[in-house]
Design a protein around this motif. Structure first.
Motif, PDB file in Angstrom:
ATOM      1  N   LEU A 290       0.829  -1.203   0.000  1.00 22.22           N
ATOM      2  CA  LEU A 290       0.000   0.000   0.000  1.00 22.22           C
ATOM      3  C   LEU A 290       0.867   1.257   0.000  1.00 22.22           C
ATOM      4  O   LEU A 290       0.559   2.235  -0.693  1.00 22.22           O
ATOM      5  N   THR A 291       1.964   1.230   0.735  1.00 21.01           N
ATOM      6  CA  THR A 291       2.892   2.360   0.766  1.00 21.01           C
ATOM      7  C   THR A 291       3.539   2.561  -0.596  1.00 21.01           C
ATOM      8  O   THR A 291       3.602   3.689  -1.109  1.00 21.01           O
ATOM      9  N   GLU A 292       3.992   1.468  -1.213  1.00 25.46           N
ATOM     10  CA  GLU A 292       4.621   1.548  -2.538  1.00 25.46           C
ATOM     11  C   GLU A 292       3.632   2.056  -3.590  1.00 25.46           C
ATOM     12  O   GLU A 292       3.978   2.888  -4.431  1.00 25.46           O
ATOM     13  N   MET A 293       2.402   1.561  -3.534  1.00 21.77           N
ATOM     14  CA  MET A 293       1.378   2.006  -4.489  1.00 21.77           C
ATOM     15  C   MET A 293       1.039   3.483  -4.269  1.00 21.77           C
ATOM     16  O   MET A 293       0.829   4.218  -5.232  1.00 21.77           O
TER      17      MET A 293
ATOM     18  N   LYS B 119       5.826  -0.116 -16.271  1.00 22.16           N
ATOM     19  CA  LYS B 119       7.042  -0.825 -15.859  1.00 22.16           C
ATOM     20  C   LYS B 119       7.587  -0.300 -14.526  1.00 22.16           C
ATOM     21  O   LYS B 119       8.273  -1.017 -13.816  1.00 22.16           O
ATOM     22  N   ARG B 120       7.225   0.930 -14.156  1.00 21.22           N
ATOM     23  CA  ARG B 120       7.665   1.523 -12.890  1.00 21.22           C
ATOM     24  C   ARG B 120       6.757   1.147 -11.728  1.00 21.22           C
ATOM     25  O   ARG B 120       7.079   1.398 -10.569  1.00 21.22           O
ATOM     26  N   CYS B 121       5.633   0.537 -12.020  1.00 16.76           N
ATOM     27  CA  CYS B 121       4.638   0.180 -11.010  1.00 16.76           C
ATOM     28  C   CYS B 121       5.172  -0.919 -10.084  1.00 16.76           C
ATOM     29  O   CYS B 121       5.805  -1.867 -10.547  1.00 16.76           O
ATOM     30  N   PRO B 122       4.895  -0.813  -8.779  1.00 11.17           N
ATOM     31  CA  PRO B 122       5.220  -1.945  -7.897  1.00 11.17           C
ATOM     32  C   PRO B 122       4.393  -3.158  -8.330  1.00 11.17           C
ATOM     33  O   PRO B 122       3.303  -3.002  -8.873  1.00 11.17           O
ATOM     34  N   ASN B 123       4.917  -4.345  -8.095  1.00 11.35           N
ATOM     35  CA  ASN B 123       4.169  -5.559  -8.428  1.00 11.35           C
ATOM     36  C   ASN B 123       2.875  -5.547  -7.619  1.00 11.35           C
ATOM     37  O   ASN B 123       2.902  -5.627  -6.397  1.00 11.35           O
ATOM     38  N   PRO B 124       1.716  -5.445  -8.292  1.00 11.75           N
ATOM     39  CA  PRO B 124       0.455  -5.247  -7.566  1.00 11.75           C
ATOM     40  C   PRO B 124      -0.043  -6.446  -6.772  1.00 11.75           C
ATOM     41  O   PRO B 124      -0.944  -6.295  -5.955  1.00 11.75           O
ATOM     42  N   MET B 125       0.527  -7.615  -6.978  1.00 16.50           N
ATOM     43  CA  MET B 125       0.006  -8.801  -6.289  1.00 16.50           C
ATOM     44  C   MET B 125       1.000  -9.422  -5.314  1.00 16.50           C
ATOM     45  O   MET B 125       0.683 -10.411  -4.689  1.00 16.50           O
ATOM     46  N   GLU B 126       2.186  -8.889  -5.196  1.00 19.44           N
ATOM     47  CA  GLU B 126       3.227  -9.454  -4.334  1.00 19.44           C
ATOM     48  C   GLU B 126       3.543 -10.901  -4.717  1.00 19.44           C
ATOM     49  O   GLU B 126       4.132 -11.634  -3.949  1.00 19.44           O
ATOM     50  N   SER B 127       3.102 -11.342  -5.871  1.00 27.41           N
ATOM     51  CA  SER B 127       3.429 -12.644  -6.457  1.00 27.41           C
ATOM     52  C   SER B 127       3.406 -12.408  -7.967  1.00 27.41           C
ATOM     53  O   SER B 127       3.380 -11.270  -8.408  1.00 27.41           O
ATOM     54  N   ASP B 128       3.395 -13.446  -8.755  1.00 26.00           N
ATOM     55  CA  ASP B 128       3.322 -13.258 -10.203  1.00 26.00           C
ATOM     56  C   ASP B 128       2.038 -12.517 -10.538  1.00 26.00           C
ATOM     57  O   ASP B 128       0.968 -12.818  -9.998  1.00 26.00           O
TER      58      ASP B 128
END
Length: 137
Positions: free
Chosen positions: A24-27, A95-104
């Motif tokens: 949430l912080t990264e997003m 491409k700069r977005c944090p991985n939204p699912m913390e997995s694939d």
């Protein structure tokens, strides 16, 4: 050019698992970058499909189907609407977005139709109607 950025659902998002404080912080930081750059028009996460519904159309008939929906890989867990100069720029932002699912996970990028994309079928009357509606928004 406007682009709809679609965050694909995962088994975790469909199970209603909430993102971690770290994500949430990264997003939040990523969204701030989008806003400061004047790129972000909208963006939200979506509840799981178990809380949703679909309306199926067949001629004049409408059928409501309640979630959940089986094909998780076809579902959307969230979105951004951004305005940039090109598809390449949209790709660079994603491409700069944090991985939204913390997995694939996977994010789909789709350009939004603009009035001029519809050609002659989009008559002056229809253009005027569209402009009135946008002004009301």
């Amino acid at each position: 050019m406007r682009f709809m950025i679609l965050v694909k659902a995962s088994s975790e998002s469909e199970a209603g698992k909430m993102p971690s404080e770290k994500l949430l912080t990264e997003m939040g930081k990523y969204n701030e970058e989008l806003v400061k750059a004047g790129v972000m028009l909208a963006g939200e996460g979506l509840h799981p499909s178990s809380r949703g519904a679909r309306v199926q159309f067949s001629g004049n008939k409408r059928t409501v189907v309640d979630g959940p929906f089986a094909e998780t890989k076809e579902l959307v867990a969230g979105f951004w609407l951004i305005q940039v100069k090109s598809k390449e720029e949209a790709i660079e932002w994603v491409k700069r977005c944090p991985n939204p699912m913390e997995s694939d996970s996977e994010i789909e990028i789709r350009q939004v139709f603009e009035a001029e994309d519809f050609g002659a079928e989009f008559t002056p009357e229809l253009r005027e109607q569209e402009e009135r509606l946008r002004a009301q928004l």
